[in-house]
Design a protein around this motif. Structure first.
Motif, short mmCIF file in Angstrom:
data_model
loop_
_atom_site.label_atom_id
_atom_site.label_comp_id
_atom_site.label_asym_id
_atom_site.label_seq_id
_atom_site.Cartn_x
_atom_site.Cartn_y
_atom_site.Cartn_z
N LYS A 1 11.89 -23.53 16.56
CA LYS A 1 10.99 -22.87 15.16
C LYS A 1 11.35 -20.89 14.79
O LYS A 1 10.80 -20.22 14.01
CB LYS A 1 9.95 -23.40 14.76
N LYS A 2 11.02 -20.59 16.36
CA LYS A 2 10.98 -19.50 16.38
C LYS A 2 12.33 -18.07 16.14
O LYS A 2 12.38 -16.71 16.00
CB LYS A 2 10.57 -18.65 17.72
N ASP A 3 13.67 -18.85 16.51
CA ASP A 3 14.67 -18.36 15.94
C ASP A 3 14.97 -18.25 14.48
O ASP A 3 16.18 -18.83 14.52
CB ASP A 3 16.15 -19.23 16.80
N PHE A 4 14.41 -17.06 14.09
CA PHE A 4 15.11 -16.36 12.88
C PHE A 4 15.05 -15.02 13.00
O PHE A 4 13.84 -14.75 13.37
CB PHE A 4 14.19 -17.52 11.62
N VAL A 5 15.64 -14.41 11.32
CA VAL A 5 15.70 -12.64 10.99
C VAL A 5 15.07 -13.45 9.59
O VAL A 5 15.69 -14.11 8.98
CB VAL A 5 16.71 -12.25 11.12
N GLY A 6 13.77 -13.40 8.73
CA GLY A 6 13.22 -12.54 7.54
C GLY A 6 12.95 -11.10 7.20
O GLY A 6 12.38 -10.65 8.41
N LEU A 7 13.54 -10.68 6.59
CA LEU A 7 13.41 -9.58 5.65
C LEU A 7 13.63 -9.33 4.68
O LEU A 7 13.72 -10.56 4.32
CB LEU A 7 14.69 -8.97 6.40
N SER A 8 12.44 -8.95 3.57
CA SER A 8 11.88 -8.33 2.91
C SER A 8 13.10 -7.09 2.19
O SER A 8 13.23 -6.52 3.14
CB SER A 8 10.45 -8.36 1.96
N TYR A 9 13.45 -7.24 0.60
CA TYR A 9 14.11 -5.96 0.03
C TYR A 9 12.62 -5.89 -0.88
O TYR A 9 12.02 -6.35 -1.94
CB TYR A 9 15.15 -7.08 -0.53
N ALA A 10 12.89 -4.35 -1.44
CA ALA A 10 12.08 -3.74 -1.95
C ALA A 10 12.26 -2.55 -2.86
O ALA A 10 13.44 -2.05 -2.32
CB ALA A 10 10.60 -3.64 -1.05
N PHE A 11 12.17 -1.96 -3.78
CA PHE A 11 12.27 -0.51 -4.23
C PHE A 11 10.92 0.33 -4.98
O PHE A 11 10.10 -0.44 -4.10
CB PHE A 11 11.84 -1.03 -6.08
N ASP A 12 11.43 1.34 -4.16
CA ASP A 12 10.23 2.52 -4.62
C ASP A 12 9.55 2.91 -5.88
O ASP A 12 10.62 2.71 -7.06
CB ASP A 12 10.21 3.86 -3.73
N ILE A 13 8.64 2.27 -6.12
CA ILE A 13 8.24 2.51 -7.44
C ILE A 13 7.42 4.07 -7.52
O ILE A 13 6.66 4.04 -8.35
CB ILE A 13 7.61 1.64 -7.37
N THR A 14 7.06 4.66 -6.89
CA THR A 14 6.94 6.76 -6.79
C THR A 14 7.57 7.03 -7.19
O THR A 14 7.26 7.82 -8.09
CB THR A 14 6.23 6.69 -5.28
N LYS B 1 0.76 -1.26 0.10
CA LYS B 1 0.07 0.45 0.26
C LYS B 1 0.65 1.40 -0.33
O LYS B 1 0.12 2.10 0.14
CB LYS B 1 -1.31 0.00 1.44
N ASN B 2 2.33 0.95 0.38
CA ASN B 2 2.77 2.89 0.27
C ASN B 2 4.00 2.27 -0.86
O ASN B 2 4.51 2.94 -0.86
CB ASN B 2 3.95 1.96 1.90
N ASN B 3 3.57 1.81 -1.98
CA ASN B 3 4.07 1.47 -3.26
C ASN B 3 5.48 1.31 -3.02
O ASN B 3 6.52 1.83 -3.54
CB ASN B 3 4.01 2.55 -4.04
N PHE B 4 5.76 0.05 -2.43
CA PHE B 4 6.77 -0.45 -2.62
C PHE B 4 6.76 -1.80 -2.66
O PHE B 4 6.30 -2.18 -3.13
CB PHE B 4 7.61 -0.83 -1.61
N PHE B 5 7.60 -2.44 -3.83
CA PHE B 5 7.71 -3.13 -5.03
C PHE B 5 8.76 -4.30 -4.49
O PHE B 5 10.39 -3.89 -3.87
CB PHE B 5 7.91 -3.25 -6.06
N ARG B 6 8.40 -5.28 -3.37
CA ARG B 6 8.98 -6.65 -3.37
C ARG B 6 9.90 -7.49 -4.34
O ARG B 6 8.98 -8.12 -4.92
CB ARG B 6 8.36 -7.19 -2.11
N PHE B 7 11.38 -7.35 -3.77
CA PHE B 7 11.64 -8.24 -5.24
C PHE B 7 12.67 -9.44 -4.57
O PHE B 7 12.94 -10.37 -5.09
CB PHE B 7 12.99 -7.56 -6.26
N ALA B 8 12.89 -9.39 -3.20
CA ALA B 8 13.46 -10.34 -2.51
C ALA B 8 12.97 -11.04 -0.93
O ALA B 8 12.75 -9.47 -0.42
CB ALA B 8 14.79 -10.00 -2.94
N GLU B 9 13.65 -12.02 -0.56
CA GLU B 9 12.86 -12.07 1.01
C GLU B 9 14.53 -12.92 1.24
O GLU B 9 15.24 -14.20 0.29
CB GLU B 9 12.35 -13.26 1.23
N VAL B 10 14.90 -12.67 2.68
CA VAL B 10 16.28 -13.33 3.32
C VAL B 10 15.96 -13.66 4.75
O VAL B 10 15.41 -12.84 5.45
CB VAL B 10 17.25 -12.37 2.96
N ILE B 11 15.41 -15.29 4.42
CA ILE B 11 15.26 -16.00 6.23
C ILE B 11 16.50 -16.17 6.56
O ILE B 11 17.31 -17.49 6.17
CB ILE B 11 14.70 -16.74 5.67
#
Length: 175
Positions: free
Chosen positions: A112-125, A95-105
């Motif tokens: 099972k709770k011991d992880f860090v996962g983040l998405s990476y994105a481009f601003d498309i505005t 909704k904030n116009n970020f295009f998510r192109f990748a995820e890293v976990i």
């Protein structure tokens, strides 16, 4: 470091799958060029990052999935074995116009709770500083309220950071 060297180092991380785009040096899939061109016509600002264009046109998509799930990386693209940007399982533009192109976990412990996962994105505005944005909250947060902060200036720099930290930059950035 050029794209072919980055891909070699990505593959060396283990359990990697890399797609074949229309400009792949050995196993090109020319039919994908039309689909990639249509994608960039719908999202013209993404074509500003030549490294990202080269990645999609050469390798199409890439992923790492270690059997113990201690490292998962998905760079969306046009390979049916990897999440397709043209037919995603969930919306890639938020909704904030970020295009998510990748995820890293990254698994950080034994539960099972011991992880860090983040998405990476481009601003498309085009209204924010150009570059790659990193999710500010680890996975588990409501994706409808995910926010991003500027991370680095280009796809190639992001990819270089990924391979130099052996996929652990998501964990490093949260420490």
């Amino acid at each position: 470091m050029d794209l072919s060297e980055l891909i070699k180092r990505f593959i060396a991380l283990g359990y990697a799958d890399v797609g074949y785009g229309p400009k792949h040096p050995r196993l090109s899939k020319p039919a994908l060029q039309t689909e990639i061109d249509e994608f960039f016509q719908k999202n013209p600002i993404l074509k500003t990052d030549q490294g990202y264009v080269d990645f999609l046109e050469t390798y199409s998509a890439a992923q790492i999935c270690w059997p113990d799930e201690s490292l998962i990386v998905v760079i969306y693209g046009f390979s049916p074995d990897i999440m397709l940007v043209s037919q995603p399982d969930e919306p890639l533009i938020d909704k904030n116009n970020f295009f998510r192109f990748a995820e890293v976990i990254v698994k950080t412990g034994n539960t099972k709770k011991d992880f860090v996962g983040l998405s990476y994105a481009f601003d498309i505005t085009g209204n924010r500083p150009y570059g790659i944005y990193q999710q500010t909250l680890p996975y588990g947060a409501d994706f409808k309220s995910v926010f991003y902060e500027w991370y680095c200036p280009s796809f190639n720099q992001w990819f270089k950071n990924l391979v130099e930290t052996k996929g652990r930059f998501a964990y490093i950035n949260q420490s």
